[in-house]
Motif scaffolding. Structure first.
Motif: not given
Length: 537
Positions: A197-201
């Motif tokens: 699950f990629p993150d918007f950081t």
């Protein structure tokens, strides 16, 4: 993929803001030192980030926040007078979500004005802690935020879009009802191993002009496999439109890349409600026949407009085990998870209003080439479990060092942005097959599909039965007792047929269209049916 537990797993930790930044002294302003900002700088940053080893973020929350339960976290509110752009007579405002519960990763927020970006520092004065029991002075001064939501000058009390948790975001159309979610990216969804699950950081919120009808937001995405930059142009309305541009830099090979992923919930519907006798999973799934509401779902089908011009409707289901289905295509024109059934009587839920849940349509803004629309369905026994995922999967798997660019438009609203001129499916029902009044000598399963629109109403009730024929294809088994006859209540046609499965318990692929001679009258109904283990008659 539970709306709560999933986000608990997704949240990747606490990222403290840079030390030495003052807290926001004036509501609606950013407090960091200005830095030059443009898309080229963002892309260079993502490219550099992808060339370095991935660094997972901490998941440690301050003890007072970690101790909060669901009700305590929900009692934390945002003070409207501290919204970004509050009191500046601009068409949009942004309010921030507090960290806590399942949202353990702080994301950096920036305001962009005239080519300069400033970091927005967390300030506990932005929040009303209500009955949470939290003391402001017990929280770190550089705590950070979990996400944000957008409101409009026309209606400052209800948000039109929200970004919260991993790369998830949601929006509303004219019915002001949240429902399904979208994601920035899906990686290895539906494979027999843990999904990534990629993150918007980080986010950059561009201050809108006084007469703007569109809010622009940039986001930095990061994960073990990829880093990238997203640009969102968000235009609220009866149908909210998001224009999305994504540039990705691949760290390592990805087996299953999902572009424009949509996530929804389907517990049961008219096609998938009751337990089948003899199903080995039925003991754990008796809720399907016991809940008092006739249907429970955020979306009832996947619609696809293929590059060839063919329209496909795939009703959703809640399978006993995870299953997936792919629809190969070249240069797709669009796809979406839709809530076609808008009849409140079919849900009888006056609390969450499933008939008002938005449909979401994905329209590529450039040629996506070869690939497939993939649908993943997980087994669910609770309506807070997001068990449906649909996305575009490119034909060629990405390799390390590759740069990818995708553009698409998301439309959120009661009706999809595109629709077939042919007759469309308005209901799918299933049940035991055979001839009423005659003993059943073998097991069969009946499919009843109602079509309306297109040419069907013009064919006339007296002639439709003789001029409309169902064309049915099954990957295995035998089709029998097929018919198509007028259905006056919808001014359309009801197609019916039974499937007699072979000895296998593997899923059977079914296709159905209506034709009059050589003329196609309807979209293609596609279905995936798994025969039960026990087929006693």
């Amino acid at each position: 993929m539970h709306r709560r537990d999933l986000l608990k797993q997704l949240a990747a930790g606490l990222l403290a803001l840079a030390p030495g930044l003052s807290r926001s002294a004036t509501p609606g302003t950013a407090a960091g030192a200005p830095e030059p900002f443009d898309e080229a700088r963002l892309l260079a940053r993502a490219r550099t980030l992808a060339a370095r080893p991935y660094r997972p973020r901490s998941t440690q929350l301050p003890a007072p926040l970690a101790a909060l339960n669901w009700d305590g976290y929900q009692s934390i509110g945002y003070r409207p007078d501290h919204a970004l752009w509050a009191g500046q007579h601009l068409p949009f405002e942004a309010r921030f979500f507090h960290l806590g519960l399942f949202f353990k990763s702080a994301v950096q927020m920036h305001e962009v004005v005239d080519g300069q970006a400033r970091l927005i520092a967390y300030d506990p004065a932005m929040f009303d802690y209500g009955r949470s029991g939290l003391a402001r002075q017990a929280l770190p001064a550089d705590l950070g935020f979990a996400g944000f939501r957008l409101t409009t000058k026309a209606d400052p009390t209800r948000d039109v879009a929200a970004f919260l948790g991993a790369s998830y975001f949601r929006a509303v159309g004219g019915q002001w009802q949240y429902g399904m979610s979208a994601r920035g990216l899906a990686i290895d969804t539906g494979l027999p191993r843990a999904e990534e699950f990629p993150d918007f950081t980080e986010f950059w919120l561009v201050r809108p002009a006084a007469d703007a009808d569109t809010a622009r937001v940039y986001a930095l995405l990061d994960s073990p496999s990829v880093a990238g930059i997203y640009r969102f142009d968000i235009r609220p309305g009866d149908a909210l439109v998001m224009d999305v541009a994504a540039t990705l830099y691949v760290r390592k090979p990805i087996e299953r890349l999902g572009i424009a992923p949509l996530t929804s919930m389907f517990l049961y519907g008219e096609n998938d409600r009751t337990d089948r006798a003899g199903d080995r999973h039925s003991a754990a799934r008796r809720w399907r026949a016991s809940d008092w509401r006739p249907e429970i779902h955020d979306s009832d089908g996947l619609a696809i407009w293929r590059g060839s011009g063919e329209w496909i409707w795939r009703p959703l289901a809640n399978p006993p085990v995870l299953r997936s289905q792919r629809f190969a295509d070249d240069s797709p024109r669009g796809f979406g998870l839709l809530q076609r059934d808008r009849n409140s009587d079919h849900y009888q839920d006056d609390g969450v209003f499933y008939e008002k849940r938005p449909s979401v349509w994905v329209e590529p803004t450039h040629d996506w080439g070869e690939g497939a629309v993939e649908l993943v369905e997980l087994s669910a026994n609770d309506e807070t479990f997001d068990n449906i995922v649909a996305f575009w999967r490119p034909a060629v798997a990405p390799h390390a060092g590759q740069e990818l660019a995708f553009g698409y438009r998301l439309t959120w609203g009661a009706q999809p942005a595109a629709a077939s001129p042919l007759a469309r499916v308005v209901a799918t029902r299933t049940g035991i097959g055979g001839v009423v009044g005659q003993p059943r000598k073998y097991f069969s399963w009946r499919f009843v599909v109602d079509f309306a629109g297109g040419e069907l109403s013009r064919l006339g009730r007296s002639t439709a039965g003789s001029t409309v024929e169902p064309v049915i294809r099954a990957s295995r088994g035998r089709v029998e007792i097929a018919s198509a006859r007028p259905l006056a209540s919808i001014d359309g046609v009801r197609a019916m047929f039974d499937v007699v499965p072979d000895a296998s318990n593997a899923p059977i692929e079914l296709l159905l269209t209506l034709q009059s001679g050589e003329r196609l009258l309807s979209e293609t109904w596609a279905y995936q049916w798994t025969p039960p283990v026990d087929r006693g008659v």
